[in-house]
Design a protein around this motif. Sequence first.
Motif, PDB file in Angstrom:
ATOM      1  N   SER A  58     -39.308  38.721  -0.342  1.00 50.41           N
ATOM      2  CA  SER A  58     -40.753  38.762  -0.603  1.00 50.41           C
ATOM      3  C   SER A  58     -40.990  38.798  -2.119  1.00 50.41           C
ATOM      4  N   LYS A  59     -41.483  37.672  -2.624  1.00 55.27           N
ATOM      5  CA  LYS A  59     -41.747  37.613  -4.070  1.00 55.27           C
ATOM      6  C   LYS A  59     -42.886  38.546  -4.437  1.00 55.27           C
ATOM      7  N   ALA A  60     -43.865  38.732  -3.528  1.00 53.07           N
ATOM      8  CA  ALA A  60     -44.988  39.638  -3.814  1.00 53.07           C
ATOM      9  C   ALA A  60     -44.462  41.071  -3.929  1.00 53.07           C
ATOM     10  N   VAL A 106     -47.030  28.579  -9.066  1.00 51.57           N
ATOM     11  CA  VAL A 106     -47.493  29.074  -7.765  1.00 51.57           C
ATOM     12  C   VAL A 106     -46.277  29.185  -6.845  1.00 51.57           C
ATOM     13  N   LYS A 107     -46.102  30.364  -6.222  1.00 54.18           N
ATOM     14  CA  LYS A 107     -44.891  30.621  -5.444  1.00 54.18           C
ATOM     15  C   LYS A 107     -45.220  31.085  -4.027  1.00 54.18           C
ATOM     16  N   ALA A 108     -44.550  30.499  -3.058  1.00 51.43           N
ATOM     17  CA  ALA A 108     -44.627  31.022  -1.692  1.00 51.43           C
ATOM     18  C   ALA A 108     -43.915  32.372  -1.692  1.00 51.43           C
ATOM     19  N   ILE A 111     -49.204  34.039  -7.843  1.00 53.22           N
ATOM     20  CA  ILE A 111     -49.577  33.153  -8.954  1.00 53.22           C
ATOM     21  C   ILE A 111     -49.143  33.856 -10.232  1.00 53.22           C
ATOM     22  N   GLU A 112     -48.329  33.143 -10.990  1.00 53.16           N
ATOM     23  CA  GLU A 112     -47.638  33.806 -12.090  1.00 53.16           C
ATOM     24  C   GLU A 112     -47.861  33.040 -13.381  1.00 53.16           C
ATOM     25  N   GLN A 113     -47.873  33.736 -14.480  1.00 54.79           N
ATOM     26  CA  GLN A 113     -47.968  33.081 -15.785  1.00 54.79           C
ATOM     27  C   GLN A 113     -46.708  32.267 -16.040  1.00 54.79           C
ATOM     28  N   PHE A 114     -46.885  31.048 -16.560  1.00 52.04           N
ATOM     29  CA  PHE A 114     -45.734  30.206 -16.903  1.00 52.04           C
ATOM     30  C   PHE A 114     -45.042  30.790 -18.142  1.00 52.04           C
ATOM     31  N   LEU A 115     -43.739  30.987 -18.039  1.00 50.40           N
ATOM     32  CA  LEU A 115     -42.975  31.551 -19.159  1.00 50.40           C
ATOM     33  C   LEU A 115     -42.201  30.449 -19.872  1.00 50.40           C
ATOM     34  N   THR A 116     -42.100  30.550 -21.193  1.00 50.37           N
ATOM     35  CA  THR A 116     -41.281  29.570 -21.922  1.00 50.37           C
ATOM     36  C   THR A 116     -39.954  30.231 -22.297  1.00 50.37           C
ATOM     37  N   TYR A 175     -35.389  29.812 -22.162  1.00 51.49           N
ATOM     38  CA  TYR A 175     -34.313  29.218 -21.355  1.00 51.49           C
ATOM     39  C   TYR A 175     -33.887  30.210 -20.284  1.00 51.49           C
ATOM     40  N   GLU A 176     -33.334  29.646 -19.177  1.00 54.27           N
ATOM     41  CA  GLU A 176     -32.987  30.491 -18.032  1.00 54.27           C
ATOM     42  C   GLU A 176     -31.516  30.862 -18.020  1.00 54.27           C
ATOM     43  N   VAL A 177     -31.266  32.100 -17.677  1.00 53.92           N
ATOM     44  CA  VAL A 177     -29.898  32.627 -17.576  1.00 53.92           C
ATOM     45  C   VAL A 177     -29.795  33.396 -16.260  1.00 53.92           C
ATOM     46  N   HIS A 186     -28.364  24.589 -13.066  1.00 55.02           N
ATOM     47  CA  HIS A 186     -29.186  23.405 -13.359  1.00 55.02           C
ATOM     48  C   HIS A 186     -29.892  23.045 -12.064  1.00 55.02           C
ATOM     49  N   LYS A 187     -31.167  23.443 -11.955  1.00 57.83           N
ATOM     50  CA  LYS A 187     -31.841  23.368 -10.647  1.00 57.83           C
ATOM     51  C   LYS A 187     -32.418  22.000 -10.320  1.00 57.83           C
ATOM     52  N   ARG A 188     -32.790  21.209 -11.344  1.00 63.52           N
ATOM     53  CA  ARG A 188     -33.423  19.913 -11.048  1.00 63.52           C
ATOM     54  C   ARG A 188     -32.372  18.894 -10.625  1.00 63.52           C
ATOM     55  N   VAL A 248     -37.473  36.327 -13.844  1.00 61.52           N
ATOM     56  CA  VAL A 248     -38.210  35.260 -13.160  1.00 61.52           C
ATOM     57  C   VAL A 248     -38.091  35.466 -11.656  1.00 61.52           C
ATOM     58  N   GLU A 249     -36.900  35.861 -11.216  1.00 59.56           N
ATOM     59  CA  GLU A 249     -36.720  36.147  -9.791  1.00 59.56           C
ATOM     60  C   GLU A 249     -35.524  37.068  -9.588  1.00 59.56           C
ATOM     61  N   TYR A 250     -35.602  37.808  -8.479  1.00 59.15           N
ATOM     62  CA  TYR A 250     -34.429  38.531  -7.982  1.00 59.15           C
ATOM     63  C   TYR A 250     -33.880  37.762  -6.796  1.00 59.15           C
TER      64      TYR A 250
HETATM   65  P1  AMP Z   1     -37.756  31.102  -8.600  1.00 62.92           P
HETATM   66  O1  AMP Z   1     -37.336  30.668  -7.215  1.00 62.92           O
HETATM   67  O2  AMP Z   1     -38.812  32.132  -8.614  1.00 62.92           O
HETATM   68  O3  AMP Z   1     -36.576  31.394  -9.482  1.00 62.92           O
HETATM   69  O4  AMP Z   1     -38.322  29.787  -9.279  1.00 62.92           O
HETATM   70  C1  AMP Z   1     -37.601  28.565  -9.325  1.00 62.92           C
HETATM   71  C2  AMP Z   1     -37.659  27.979 -10.713  1.00 62.92           C
HETATM   72  O5  AMP Z   1     -39.011  27.759 -11.109  1.00 62.92           O
HETATM   73  C3  AMP Z   1     -37.075  28.881 -11.780  1.00 62.92           C
HETATM   74  O6  AMP Z   1     -35.694  28.784 -11.861  1.00 62.92           O
HETATM   75  C4  AMP Z   1     -37.789  28.377 -13.018  1.00 62.92           C
HETATM   76  O7  AMP Z   1     -37.188  27.183 -13.492  1.00 62.92           O
HETATM   77  C5  AMP Z   1     -39.162  28.028 -12.503  1.00 62.92           C
HETATM   78  N1  AMP Z   1     -40.050  29.193 -12.677  1.00 62.92           N
HETATM   79  C6  AMP Z   1     -40.330  30.174 -11.785  1.00 62.92           C
HETATM   80  N2  AMP Z   1     -41.178  31.088 -12.299  1.00 62.92           N
HETATM   81  C7  AMP Z   1     -41.463  30.681 -13.548  1.00 62.92           C
HETATM   82  C8  AMP Z   1     -42.300  31.183 -14.584  1.00 62.92           C
HETATM   83  N3  AMP Z   1     -43.036  32.281 -14.434  1.00 62.92           N
HETATM   84  N4  AMP Z   1     -42.348  30.493 -15.739  1.00 62.92           N
HETATM   85  C9  AMP Z   1     -41.625  29.360 -15.916  1.00 62.92           C
HETATM   86  N5  AMP Z   1     -40.837  28.812 -14.961  1.00 62.92           N
HETATM   87  C10 AMP Z   1     -40.751  29.467 -13.794  1.00 62.92           C
END
Ligand code: AMP
Length: 443
Positions: A124-126, A164-166, A206-211, A213-215, A235-237, A304-306
């Motif tokens: 649950s992301k919420a 926007v996240k489910a 609904i989350e603010q877009f973050l700038t 790099y991801e680790v 590398h998700k894409r 960004v996520e757990y």
């Molecule tokens: P998540 O499943 O929440 O990790 O989201 C999948 C991908 O979406 C992440 O690996 C990021 O590339 C992108 N993403 C998710 N949340 C954000 C955020 N708040 N700002 C920028 N990119 C995000």
Amino acid sequence: MEKVKKQIGKVPPHRGDVKDISKDDILIIGGGGREHAIVTALRKSPRVGDIYAAPGNAGMNVIETGISATDIKAIVEYAVSHKNIKTVIVAPDDPLAMGLVDELTSRGIRAFGPTKAAARLEWSKAYAKDFMKKYGIPTAEYASFTDPEKAKAYINSLDYRVVVKADGLALGKGVIVCEDKAGALSAVDEIMTDKKFGSAGNEIVIEQFLTGYEVTLLAFTDGEHYSSMLTSCDHKRAFDGDKGLNTGGMGAFCPCPTFTKELLEKTEKTIVAPTVAAMKKEGTPFKGVLYFGLMVDGDDVRVVEYNSRFGDPETQSLLPLLNSDIYEIFNACIDGTLDKLKIEWSDKKSINVVLASGGYPLSYKKGCVIEGLDALDDNVSVYFAGVKKCPECGKLVTNGGRVLCVQAAADDFASAKRAVYDNIAKITFEDCFYRRDIGSKLN
Ligand code: AMP
Ligand code: GLY
């Protein structure tokens, strides 16, 4: 086939050869590249005997139970009736969210992985966002909604870009990174009205877009103590240059060279330790592997996520660098004795690239013959995911979107990368595609 056996996840003999040591049989849940890498690491332990899998895959060289990873009842019955199985290792998100660890534990079976309540950090992301807010763990600004009209009004009130996240599990695809307000409003419709991700979208964040790099940072935890692993970068894409749709992950490298010791210390202090302590305080201690998806911008690090498990494909780069006995670590997490272990990692550089079926992550063909695995060099490992043995022809054929993952470790990233790509060139199957830029920014 002998040569193939040698390369596939560097599979050692079925039983270890160390005598006079009692061995435990293990059941692993899952059948992808991540589970293949976990099994390969387990085989290095002198304490591990036979390995069973539900369902496993054609490369793991395990005893396949024929049970799917989400058939909770059948898994529990199997574990109860096979008294030789000492521990069950639950790797994927779905069975964790379905409460497999709780069911096993209630039947007296040792299980590695979080309970359903602890795994909620992923399913649950919420919940995860409210948890971070409550405990002051740095993350993006957000709001959660069950009503699409209220969600749209919120979007219209903001002056920044959003994601926007489910709320629920959606195979890692339930996140829409929106370019502008119009895109965000239609993302709400796609998820909440069109049910693009099914009931996972009954609530949205609904989350603010973050700038930045991801680790990825993973930590073993026993509910009270934790031990950070090496960092890695997924590398998700789907395509080169981070183009195309989000996938489960097309390749990874480990460690992440820009994530300094100082950043790690800060992350442990502001994110890892508070998360472990807060889960305990909530009465839902987290035992298993905690996955922190981090956004790093200068010295600012946010969650960004757990996830409540090992990442895929990060694990296929990470675990080959683990010098300690993973079975001992799993046991320490279950028993609450992680603080007694010193966990050692190699300082080599590791990289892996996923070979996928054309069309993934949407629709793709199955049953294409895989060739070239017998020609691979000794310095690479292959982890199987969507692969099966064709019952009619006996050959290995494709059976999923992410098919194989080729990994190498070396003293430097350039050598590891060369080994991976030189060997990928020897593997063929119809419509195979892979990213050619994994680790391209490393040197
Ligand atoms: P998540 O499943 O929440 O990790 O989201 C999948 C991908 O979406 C992440 O690996 C990021 O590339 C992108 N993403 C998710 N949340 C954000 C955020 N708040 N700002 C920028 N990119 C995000
Ligand atoms: N590689 C991302 C994940 O395992 O969720």
